[in-house]
Scaffold this motif. Structure first.
Motif, mmCIF file in Angstrom:
data_model
loop_
_atom_site.group_PDB
_atom_site.id
_atom_site.type_symbol
_atom_site.label_atom_id
_atom_site.label_comp_id
_atom_site.label_asym_id
_atom_site.label_seq_id
_atom_site.Cartn_x
_atom_site.Cartn_y
_atom_site.Cartn_z
ATOM 1 N N UNK A 295 8.055 2.072 -4.784
ATOM 2 C CA UNK A 295 7.273 3.246 -5.171
ATOM 3 C C UNK A 295 6.367 3.674 -4.024
ATOM 4 N N UNK A 296 6.276 4.974 -3.827
ATOM 5 C CA UNK A 296 5.464 5.503 -2.729
ATOM 6 C C UNK A 296 4.045 5.845 -3.164
ATOM 7 N N UNK A 297 3.867 6.301 -4.406
ATOM 8 C CA UNK A 297 2.533 6.683 -4.870
ATOM 9 C C UNK A 297 1.657 5.440 -5.041
ATOM 10 N N UNK A 298 0.494 5.393 -4.411
ATOM 11 C CA UNK A 298 -0.346 4.191 -4.429
ATOM 12 C C UNK A 298 -0.716 3.706 -5.829
ATOM 13 N N UNK A 299 -1.083 4.626 -6.741
ATOM 14 C CA UNK A 299 -1.533 4.191 -8.055
ATOM 15 C C UNK A 299 -0.377 3.574 -8.854
ATOM 16 N N UNK A 300 0.816 4.131 -8.713
ATOM 17 C CA UNK A 300 1.976 3.563 -9.404
ATOM 18 C C UNK A 300 2.328 2.195 -8.811
ATOM 19 N N UNK A 301 2.290 2.100 -7.496
ATOM 20 C CA UNK A 301 2.594 0.838 -6.827
ATOM 21 C C UNK A 301 1.604 -0.252 -7.268
ATOM 22 N N UNK A 302 0.342 0.108 -7.313
ATOM 23 C CA UNK A 302 -0.682 -0.855 -7.732
ATOM 24 C C UNK A 302 -0.504 -1.252 -9.193
ATOM 25 N N UNK A 303 -0.195 -0.279 -10.047
ATOM 26 C CA UNK A 303 -0.027 -0.562 -11.474
ATOM 27 C C UNK A 303 1.136 -1.519 -11.711
ATOM 28 N N UNK A 304 2.278 -1.260 -11.067
ATOM 29 C CA UNK A 304 3.443 -2.133 -11.252
ATOM 30 C C UNK A 304 3.120 -3.551 -10.800
ATOM 31 N N UNK A 305 2.519 -3.684 -9.622
ATOM 32 C CA UNK A 305 2.220 -5.007 -9.078
ATOM 33 C C UNK A 305 1.196 -5.747 -9.936
#
Length: 362
Positions: A295-305
């Protein structure tokens, strides 16, 4: 440079693999519940209820996949607030089981809110830590306050095991949201200080820790659970006991279908069966964290992790307790242990992971 079509292909493939692996782990859990109760005469009732809970949780999972990520982000803080109130009112209207006031009783059904609201707790932290209208220090302090509130609400139940999961995953959310190391180390230090004060306040927790380091002090009392873990796992040897002869899990291992189910599975399937389950979990978490990487979008990347890390932390804590690497804490094994709240909470976390990994339009 990876093009958008390749990115979407990888996200869809890994999402599908994640669902398949979750299904395999769920089926392993149903088998584990049956085998740990097969000799007690209670397996039919427990297996039926767990099957119904699994069906319900998976149905909720597929329904929730229709929710848009923007909606989750918009409502994360209010829903986390509702979850905090649900934990607070347990002291007024909750049901006490095994010395812990952590459930609401609705007819014959008990619901543990701390399992259901995990997803909103993590998403609330992600939202706060990505709110660029606030300074970095303000974001950190607000997130730390949220972690502290939930930890305190779990402590007064008291549920030290779940509190540990919330604390560890809270610090993990800070890490995946890019909080600076000095803040992370400060939060970890505060968490350790809080744990030390908790041990001083609660005699039974201090007693567990003492017996963990020296099991010979009370082999028939405080160290009983530790000894049963070791015996059940040793009985499994390489390939497990024959047929339904998991005698130790059915007779001596406390809560073999729940808090001790990994040790029970090791007795039933041996080292090879336990290793296979670990490989299933390993593949599951690899796919989950790879979704974050794509994922490129920071908030989505952070949420998944961060959501994946919460499941990983709970899994590791359960297995380490069953392997006598940590004192007993009463933590369920995601998708394996008996319990509708645990199953539902896990599927909500998984749904949120896949929603965050969805298309940018959602």
């Amino acid at each position: 440079m990876i093009n958008r079509n390749e990115q979407q292909h990888q996200l869809m493939l890994r999402s599908l693999l994640l669902i398949i692996l979750a299904g395999g782990i769920t089926l392993s859990g149903l088998l584990g519940v049956y085998r740990t109760l097969a000799l007690t005469g209670e397996w039919q009732d427990f297996l039926l209820r767990q099957s119904l809970w699994a069906l319900t949780a998976w149905s909720i999972f597929f329904i929730m996949l229709r929710v848009k990520f923007n909606w989750l982000i918009q409502w994360a803080l209010p829903l986390a607030g509702v979850g905090a109130l649900a934990l607070l009112f347990l002291q007024i209207a909750g049901t006490t089981l095994n010395g812990m006031t952590g459930w609401y009783q609705i007819g014959s059904i008990t619901i543990q809110p701390s399992e259901i609201i995990k997803v909103f707790y993590i998403l609330a932290l992600v939202v706060i830590l990505h709110r660029r209208t606030l300074s970095e220090t303000a974001r950190f302090l607000l997130a730390a306050a949220v972690i502290g509130v939930f930890a305190l609400l779990l402590l007064i139940q008291p549920d030290f095991g779940t509190m540990s999961v919330y604390l560890i995953s809270g610090v993990g959310a800070m890490f995946f949201c890019g909080v600076k190391w000095r803040y992370l180390l400060g939060t970890a230090a505060l968490a350790l200080t809080g744990a030390a004060l908790t041990l001083l306040h609660y005699d039974y927790m201090r007693y567990r820790l003492i017996n963990f380091f020296d099991p010979s002090l009370d082999p028939t009392g405080g160290s009983w659970h530790l000894r049963q873990f070791a015996i059940a796992i040793a009985r499994g040897e390489w390939f497990g006991v024959k047929g339904d002869m998991a005698v130790w899990s059915n007779s001596f291992l406390p809560l073999a279908h729940n808090d001790s189910i990994f040790a029970g599975i090791c007795e039933m399937t041996g080292f090879c069966g336990g290793l296979l389950l670990l490989l299933l979990y390993g593949a599951f978490f690899q796919q989950a964290f790879m979704l974050s990487a794509w994922k490129r979008e920071p908030i989505r990347r952070s949420a998944i992790a961060a959501l994946s890390f919460m499941l990983l932390a709970q899994t590791i804590l359960h297995i380490w307790v069953n392997l006598n690497l940590l004192p007993p804490t009463g933590i369920t094994l995601p998708l394996i242990s008996y319990g509708g709240s645990s199953m539902t909470g896990t599927m909500l976390l998984l749904a949120a992971i896949l929603i965050a990994a969805g298309s940018k339009r959602s």
